[in-house]
Motif scaffolding. Structure first.
Motif, PDB file in Angstrom:
ATOM      1  N   ARG A 197       1.083  -1.345   0.113  1.00 12.16           N
ATOM      2  CA  ARG A 197       0.148  -0.088  -0.179  1.00 12.16           C
ATOM      3  C   ARG A 197       0.717   1.691  -0.393  1.00 12.16           C
ATOM      4  O   ARG A 197       1.677   1.489   0.853  1.00 12.16           O
ATOM      5  N   PHE A 198       0.833   2.005  -0.906  1.00 13.23           N
ATOM      6  CA  PHE A 198       1.325   3.538  -0.659  1.00 13.23           C
ATOM      7  C   PHE A 198       2.476   3.337  -1.479  1.00 13.23           C
ATOM      8  O   PHE A 198       3.449   4.336  -1.043  1.00 13.23           O
ATOM      9  N   ASP A 213       4.796   6.688  -2.622  1.00 15.16           N
ATOM     10  CA  ASP A 213       5.275   7.349  -1.327  1.00 15.16           C
ATOM     11  C   ASP A 213       6.687   6.579  -1.515  1.00 15.16           C
ATOM     12  O   ASP A 213       7.245   7.696   0.028  1.00 15.16           O
ATOM     13  N   THR A 252       1.489   8.194   5.682  1.00 13.21           N
ATOM     14  CA  THR A 252      -0.591   8.225   6.300  1.00 13.21           C
ATOM     15  C   THR A 252      -0.381   9.676   6.878  1.00 13.21           C
ATOM     16  O   THR A 252      -1.827  10.094   6.080  1.00 13.21           O
ATOM     17  N   LYS A 298       0.493  11.761   5.221  1.00 11.14           N
ATOM     18  CA  LYS A 298       0.191  12.912   3.603  1.00 11.14           C
ATOM     19  C   LYS A 298      -0.735  11.729   2.928  1.00 11.14           C
ATOM     20  O   LYS A 298      -1.456  12.832   2.703  1.00 11.14           O
ATOM     21  N   GLN A 299      -1.085  10.996   3.229  1.00  7.34           N
ATOM     22  CA  GLN A 299      -2.862  10.425   2.751  1.00  7.34           C
ATOM     23  C   GLN A 299      -3.713  11.365   3.685  1.00  7.34           C
ATOM     24  O   GLN A 299      -4.448  11.393   2.204  1.00  7.34           O
ATOM     25  N   LYS A 324      -3.833  14.544   2.422  1.00  5.78           N
ATOM     26  CA  LYS A 324      -4.540  15.411   0.911  1.00  5.78           C
ATOM     27  C   LYS A 324      -6.400  14.788   0.905  1.00  5.78           C
ATOM     28  O   LYS A 324      -6.920  15.867   0.216  1.00  5.78           O
ATOM     29  N   LEU A 342      -9.615   7.219   5.109  1.00 13.70           N
ATOM     30  CA  LEU A 342      -8.241   6.150   4.742  1.00 13.70           C
ATOM     31  C   LEU A 342      -8.421   5.268   4.518  1.00 13.70           C
ATOM     32  O   LEU A 342      -7.447   4.871   3.479  1.00 13.70           O
ATOM     33  N   LYS A 378      -8.986   5.126   0.580  1.00 14.24           N
ATOM     34  CA  LYS A 378      -7.880   4.854  -0.591  1.00 14.24           C
ATOM     35  C   LYS A 378      -6.353   4.111  -0.155  1.00 14.24           C
ATOM     36  O   LYS A 378      -5.906   3.629  -1.268  1.00 14.24           O
ATOM     37  N   ALA A 379      -6.909   3.472   0.877  1.00 11.68           N
ATOM     38  CA  ALA A 379      -5.636   2.243   1.765  1.00 11.68           C
ATOM     39  C   ALA A 379      -5.933   1.206   0.034  1.00 11.68           C
ATOM     40  O   ALA A 379      -5.098   0.355  -0.572  1.00 11.68           O
ATOM     41  N   GLY A 386      -4.766   2.129  -2.620  1.00 12.02           N
ATOM     42  CA  GLY A 386      -3.123   2.570  -3.314  1.00 12.02           C
ATOM     43  C   GLY A 386      -2.640   1.149  -2.546  1.00 12.02           C
ATOM     44  O   GLY A 386      -1.380   1.579  -2.815  1.00 12.02           O
TER      45      GLY A 386
END
Length: 281
Positions: free
Chosen positions: A41-42, A45, A210, A212-213, A216, A274, A277-278, A281
């Motif tokens: 995940r992510f 980044d 986290t 950073k996410q 956003k 979140l 997004k996870a 992502g």
């Protein structure tokens, strides 16, 4: 199994020299990632933060260290540990090779990757009692070096011992200007009315993924005003909510600081976003 410089070895065979610079001088950076069903995940980044950390530490980045190469190394380890269908936490540590005292004789690097199973695939809101206190014995220095994940975590270790000895779940760390910087294991967010604050990286806060996410996510919610600004300890007792973020737990609401008790309304709302997004992502 553990990945040691590209080789999969048993835990008992994953041996580093006592002259290893990560052990001897803290000459090491690391990245912790969350892997769900074989997908990191992510990852983008995490990868670029790792490369930035290596550059700040003036490490020689091998030409082979592409995103695809490191991703494959992590996935191979996951498969060999039979975690392909399980949520897992993976730590990738990079260290400069041994040699010299404070001044390295080589800029070549080595690395290790370890993996362990996590209990839940996605983030759950933990609403158990979670009391925190300020740790004031030592301070985080403001500046870019504090924003990267090196294995020099003396302040965090001492703070965790203080928390354990005094019955706290976590501690909040201060910088030399007496501003609240972060928690022992993640970034800190404060909610007051419709304003959500988090300390800026320039204060010495970790450049968390986290974090950073969430920045956003919050910017896309019109009813909240986001501020990256210094937080005074005096603001903690006036806040409506306080929560800690990191890649493993997602969002951890704080329930109490001294005589102040907090709600978790905003924490719950942000955690659901979140998780979305996870998944993507």
């Amino acid at each position: 199994m553990i990945n040691l410089n590209g080789n999969l070895v048993g835990e008992e065979d994953a041996i580093l020299s006592v002259f290893n610079r990560g052990f001897a001088y803290g000459d090491s950076v690391f990245e912790t990632v969350r892997v769900i069903n074989g997908k990191i995940r992510f990852w983008e980044d995490h990868y670029f933060r790792l490369m930035s950390s290596m550059r700040i530490m003036r490490m020689e980045i091998p030409a082979s260290f592409s995103p695809e190469f490191l991703e494959e190394e992590i996935k191979n380890l996951i498969e060999n540990n039979n975690l392909g269908n399980s949520p897992a936490r993976v730590k990738l540590a990079i260290f400069r090779e041994q040699g010299g005292f404070y001044r390295p004789t080589s800029r070549e690097i080595g690395y290790t990757i370890i993996a362990e199973e996590l209990e839940n695939s996605f983030y759950l809101l933990n609403d158990d009692s979670y009391e925190v206190e300020l740790f004031k014995d030592h301070y985080i220095n403001s500046g870019i070096l504090s924003s990267i994940k090196t294995n020099n975590r003396a302040v965090n270790v001492l703070g965790s011992i203080f928390a354990s000895e005094n019955g706290y779940k976590n501690c909040l760390l201060l910088n030399e200007n007496k501003s609240v910087v972060e928690a022992l294991n993640g970034n800190i967010f404060l909610v007051k009315d419709n304003v959500i604050k988090t300390p800026p990286i320039s204060d010495g806060a970790l450049n968390g993924i986290t974090r950073k996410q969430l920045l956003k996510i919050i910017k896309q919610i019109p009813e909240y005003q986001l501020q990256e600004t210094s937080i005074s300890p005096f603001e903690l007792q006036k806040a409506d909510e306080l929560f800690i973020t990191n890649i493993v737990v997602g969002i951890q609401p704080v329930t109490k600081y001294r005589k102040k008790e907090y709600s978790a309304k905003v924490s719950g709302e942000l955690l659901s976003k979140l998780n979305v997004k996870a998944r993507l992502g």
